[in-house]
Design a protein around this motif. Sequence first.
Motif, PDB file in Angstrom:
ATOM      1  N   ARG A  85       8.448   6.277 -23.844  1.00 31.52           N
ATOM      2  CA  ARG A  85       9.774   6.511 -24.400  1.00 31.52           C
ATOM      3  C   ARG A  85       9.758   6.190 -25.890  1.00 31.52           C
ATOM      4  NH1 ARG A  85      13.375   3.158 -20.209  1.00 31.52           N
ATOM      5  NH2 ARG A  85      13.328   1.772 -21.990  1.00 31.52           N
ATOM      6  N   SER A  86      10.803   6.603 -26.575  1.00 33.61           N
ATOM      7  CA  SER A  86      10.876   6.385 -28.022  1.00 33.61           C
ATOM      8  C   SER A  86      10.988   4.903 -28.381  1.00 33.61           C
ATOM      9  CB  SER A  86      12.068   7.150 -28.610  1.00 33.61           C
ATOM     10  OG  SER A  86      13.268   6.706 -28.017  1.00 33.61           O
ATOM     11  N   ASP A  87      11.473   4.062 -27.457  1.00 32.46           N
ATOM     12  CA  ASP A  87      11.612   2.632 -27.754  1.00 32.46           C
ATOM     13  C   ASP A  87      10.352   1.838 -27.408  1.00 32.46           C
ATOM     14  OD1 ASP A  87      11.711   2.678 -25.009  1.00 32.46           O
ATOM     15  OD2 ASP A  87      13.603   1.613 -24.832  1.00 32.46           O
ATOM     16  N   GLY A  88       9.292   2.536 -27.022  1.00 35.45           N
ATOM     17  CA  GLY A  88       8.023   1.870 -26.726  1.00 35.45           C
ATOM     18  C   GLY A  88       7.802   1.563 -25.263  1.00 35.45           C
ATOM     19  N   ARG A 109      15.443  -1.387 -20.385  1.00 32.48           N
ATOM     20  CA  ARG A 109      14.968  -1.771 -21.725  1.00 32.48           C
ATOM     21  C   ARG A 109      14.798  -3.273 -21.793  1.00 32.48           C
ATOM     22  NH1 ARG A 109      17.552   1.929 -26.298  1.00 32.48           N
ATOM     23  NH2 ARG A 109      17.390   3.895 -25.197  1.00 32.48           N
ATOM     24  N   SER A 110      13.759  -3.688 -22.479  1.00 33.47           N
ATOM     25  CA  SER A 110      13.545  -5.122 -22.633  1.00 33.47           C
ATOM     26  C   SER A 110      14.276  -5.613 -23.875  1.00 33.47           C
ATOM     27  CB  SER A 110      12.050  -5.423 -22.748  1.00 33.47           C
ATOM     28  OG  SER A 110      11.507  -4.725 -23.850  1.00 33.47           O
TER      29      SER A 110
END
Length: 127
Positions: A95-98, A125-126
């Motif tokens: 994903r774009s957030d890693g 998400r973390s």
Amino acid sequence: MTIIGIAFPFQKGSTSFPLTRTDADVVADNIQRILETRKGERPMRPNTGSSIYDFVFENVGAVLTARIDHEVRRAIAEGEPRASVLSVYVVEKPRSDGAKNVVVTVTWSFRREVRQSAMTYTPPRSG
């Protein structure tokens, strides 16, 4: 013999009765319900369902892929005897957030017809 069942998700048909499905569509709906039902969620049928939601917080890798493959095959074999699992593909998608999404594609057969059903599980998400 034709299998007739109520469509999932529930929808109203053109005659004010519930929309129905037949044969392989009924089995496809059942497979989706089995995979989306947590094992132990149904009080009178504690072994119905799968444990794939237990893998949401696991590290994505080869071990998780093998565990998901095993759990999907087990859940379908126990919950839908009219389906035969041909393959289970577990793919990691960044994903774009890693973080990573896990996409599970199940190929199964019903009588002589081959169908595919894909479900996507997104880890939270973390932070």
